[in-house]
Scaffold this motif. Sequence first.
Motif, PDB file in Angstrom:
ATOM      1  N   VAL A 160       0.841  -1.195   0.000  1.00  0.00           N
ATOM      2  CA  VAL A 160       0.000   0.000   0.000  1.00  0.00           C
ATOM      3  C   VAL A 160       0.882   1.252   0.000  1.00  0.00           C
ATOM      4  N   ASN A 161       2.105   1.108  -0.457  1.00  0.00           N
ATOM      5  CA  ASN A 161       3.071   2.205  -0.425  1.00  0.00           C
ATOM      6  C   ASN A 161       2.624   3.403  -1.246  1.00  0.00           C
ATOM      7  N   THR A 162       2.060   3.169  -2.435  1.00  0.00           N
ATOM      8  CA  THR A 162       1.617   4.274  -3.284  1.00  0.00           C
ATOM      9  C   THR A 162       0.493   5.046  -2.610  1.00  0.00           C
ATOM     10  N   CYS A 163      -0.453   4.323  -2.050  1.00  0.00           N
ATOM     11  CA  CYS A 163      -1.565   4.955  -1.345  1.00  0.00           C
ATOM     12  C   CYS A 163      -1.066   5.776  -0.164  1.00  0.00           C
ATOM     13  N   GLU A 164      -0.147   5.212   0.604  1.00  0.00           N
ATOM     14  CA  GLU A 164       0.389   5.932   1.757  1.00  0.00           C
ATOM     15  C   GLU A 164       1.173   7.161   1.336  1.00  0.00           C
ATOM     16  N   SER A 165       1.855   7.087   0.209  1.00  0.00           N
ATOM     17  CA  SER A 165       2.588   8.239  -0.309  1.00  0.00           C
ATOM     18  C   SER A 165       1.626   9.363  -0.690  1.00  0.00           C
ATOM     19  N   HIS A 166       0.564   9.005  -1.417  1.00  0.00           N
ATOM     20  CA  HIS A 166      -0.435  10.017  -1.794  1.00  0.00           C
ATOM     21  C   HIS A 166      -1.101  10.615  -0.559  1.00  0.00           C
ATOM     22  N   ALA A 167      -1.413   9.786   0.426  1.00  0.00           N
ATOM     23  CA  ALA A 167      -2.039  10.285   1.657  1.00  0.00           C
ATOM     24  C   ALA A 167      -1.101  11.245   2.380  1.00  0.00           C
ATOM     25  N   SER A 168       0.177  10.937   2.406  1.00  0.00           N
ATOM     26  CA  SER A 168       1.152  11.801   3.064  1.00  0.00           C
ATOM     27  C   SER A 168       1.240  13.155   2.366  1.00  0.00           C
ATOM     28  N   LEU A 169       1.300  13.142   1.049  1.00  0.00           N
ATOM     29  CA  LEU A 169       1.352  14.396   0.281  1.00  0.00           C
ATOM     30  C   LEU A 169       0.074  15.194   0.463  1.00  0.00           C
ATOM     31  N   THR A 170      -1.057  14.511   0.494  1.00  0.00           N
ATOM     32  CA  THR A 170      -2.343  15.189   0.661  1.00  0.00           C
ATOM     33  C   THR A 170      -2.442  15.837   2.038  1.00  0.00           C
ATOM     34  N   ARG A 171      -2.035  15.116   3.082  1.00  0.00           N
ATOM     35  CA  ARG A 171      -2.066  15.682   4.435  1.00  0.00           C
ATOM     36  C   ARG A 171      -1.201  16.937   4.526  1.00  0.00           C
ATOM     37  N   ARG A 172      -0.019  16.863   3.923  1.00  0.00           N
ATOM     38  CA  ARG A 172       0.884  18.019   3.957  1.00  0.00           C
ATOM     39  C   ARG A 172       0.275  19.205   3.210  1.00  0.00           C
ATOM     40  N   TRP A 173      -0.382  18.947   2.082  1.00  0.00           N
ATOM     41  CA  TRP A 173      -0.995  20.011   1.301  1.00  0.00           C
ATOM     42  C   TRP A 173      -2.194  20.609   2.043  1.00  0.00           C
ATOM     43  N   LEU A 174      -2.942  19.785   2.762  1.00  0.00           N
ATOM     44  CA  LEU A 174      -4.115  20.267   3.481  1.00  0.00           C
ATOM     45  C   LEU A 174      -3.782  20.981   4.791  1.00  0.00           C
ATOM     46  N   SER A 175      -2.593  20.768   5.329  1.00  0.00           N
ATOM     47  CA  SER A 175      -2.277  21.292   6.661  1.00  0.00           C
ATOM     48  C   SER A 175      -2.451  22.818   6.805  1.00  0.00           C
ATOM     49  N   PRO A 176      -2.130  23.648   5.796  1.00  0.00           N
ATOM     50  CA  PRO A 176      -2.388  25.088   5.968  1.00  0.00           C
ATOM     51  C   PRO A 176      -3.879  25.424   6.005  1.00  0.00           C
ATOM     52  N   HIS A 177      -4.711  24.528   5.473  1.00  0.00           N
ATOM     53  CA  HIS A 177      -6.165  24.747   5.423  1.00  0.00           C
ATOM     54  C   HIS A 177      -6.806  24.085   6.645  1.00  0.00           C
ATOM     55  N   ARG A 178      -6.407  24.492   7.797  1.00  0.00           N
ATOM     56  CA  ARG A 178      -6.870  23.862   9.038  1.00  0.00           C
ATOM     57  C   ARG A 178      -8.383  23.915   9.144  1.00  0.00           C
ATOM     58  N   GLY A 179      -8.938  22.841   9.625  1.00  0.00           N
ATOM     59  CA  GLY A 179     -10.374  22.803   9.869  1.00  0.00           C
ATOM     60  C   GLY A 179     -11.221  22.620   8.631  1.00  0.00           C
ATOM     61  N   VAL A 180     -10.748  21.885   7.632  1.00  0.00           N
ATOM     62  CA  VAL A 180     -11.549  21.624   6.445  1.00  0.00           C
ATOM     63  C   VAL A 180     -12.713  20.736   6.858  1.00  0.00           C
ATOM     64  N   SER A 181     -13.931  21.192   6.591  1.00  0.00           N
ATOM     65  CA  SER A 181     -15.102  20.414   6.980  1.00  0.00           C
ATOM     66  C   SER A 181     -15.279  19.230   6.029  1.00  0.00           C
ATOM     67  N   LYS A 182     -16.014  18.234   6.496  1.00  0.00           N
ATOM     68  CA  LYS A 182     -16.276  17.059   5.665  1.00  0.00           C
ATOM     69  C   LYS A 182     -17.019  17.439   4.389  1.00  0.00           C
ATOM     70  N   ASP A 183     -17.878  18.453   4.482  1.00  0.00           N
ATOM     71  CA  ASP A 183     -18.640  18.905   3.310  1.00  0.00           C
ATOM     72  C   ASP A 183     -17.744  19.513   2.239  1.00  0.00           C
ATOM     73  N   LYS A 184     -16.647  20.114   2.650  1.00  0.00           N
ATOM     74  CA  LYS A 184     -15.743  20.793   1.708  1.00  0.00           C
ATOM     75  C   LYS A 184     -14.521  19.959   1.346  1.00  0.00           C
ATOM     76  N   LEU A 185     -14.372  18.793   1.940  1.00  0.00           N
ATOM     77  CA  LEU A 185     -13.173  17.990   1.702  1.00  0.00           C
ATOM     78  C   LEU A 185     -13.042  17.570   0.243  1.00  0.00           C
ATOM     79  N   THR A 186     -14.139  17.153  -0.382  1.00  0.00           N
ATOM     80  CA  THR A 186     -14.068  16.701  -1.778  1.00  0.00           C
ATOM     81  C   THR A 186     -13.554  17.789  -2.710  1.00  0.00           C
ATOM     82  N   PRO A 187     -14.055  19.032  -2.651  1.00  0.00           N
ATOM     83  CA  PRO A 187     -13.481  20.067  -3.525  1.00  0.00           C
ATOM     84  C   PRO A 187     -11.994  20.322  -3.263  1.00  0.00           C
ATOM     85  N   TYR A 188     -11.584  20.275  -1.994  1.00  0.00           N
ATOM     86  CA  TYR A 188     -10.167  20.443  -1.679  1.00  0.00           C
ATOM     87  C   TYR A 188      -9.347  19.318  -2.311  1.00  0.00           C
TER      88      TYR A 188
END
Length: 103
Positions: A48-76
């Motif tokens: 699952v290395n590819t998936c974990e890599s994408h998740a890691s990059l996504t978390r890092r990209w989302l970190s400045p956008h603190r508090g992204v609601s579940k309703d807005k997560l898909t557009p982000y």
Amino acid sequence: LLADHNKESLTVYTDGFRAYDPLEEDDAFTRKYVVHSDGEYADGDIHVNTCESHASLTRRWLSPHRGVSKDKLTPYLKAFQLRRELYRKPGDEALKYALDAVL
């Protein structure tokens, strides 16, 4: 998500997380997994290395956008996906891809 698959058989690659155990009981899926807690990170094509890599990059990209609601997560996530796709394309092709994506 998996209940809507259209293929006759589906192989799901996971880690050893117990939440995936019900897939073992479903005849529609073949589950193959590695158990990280046992020091197993890959077994041939099973990882699952590819998936974990994408998740890691996504978390890092989302970190400045603190508090992204579940309703807005898909557009982000769609914005992140577009950014990743554009990054991989050369100049004119990236511009055309961006225009096609937003129009």
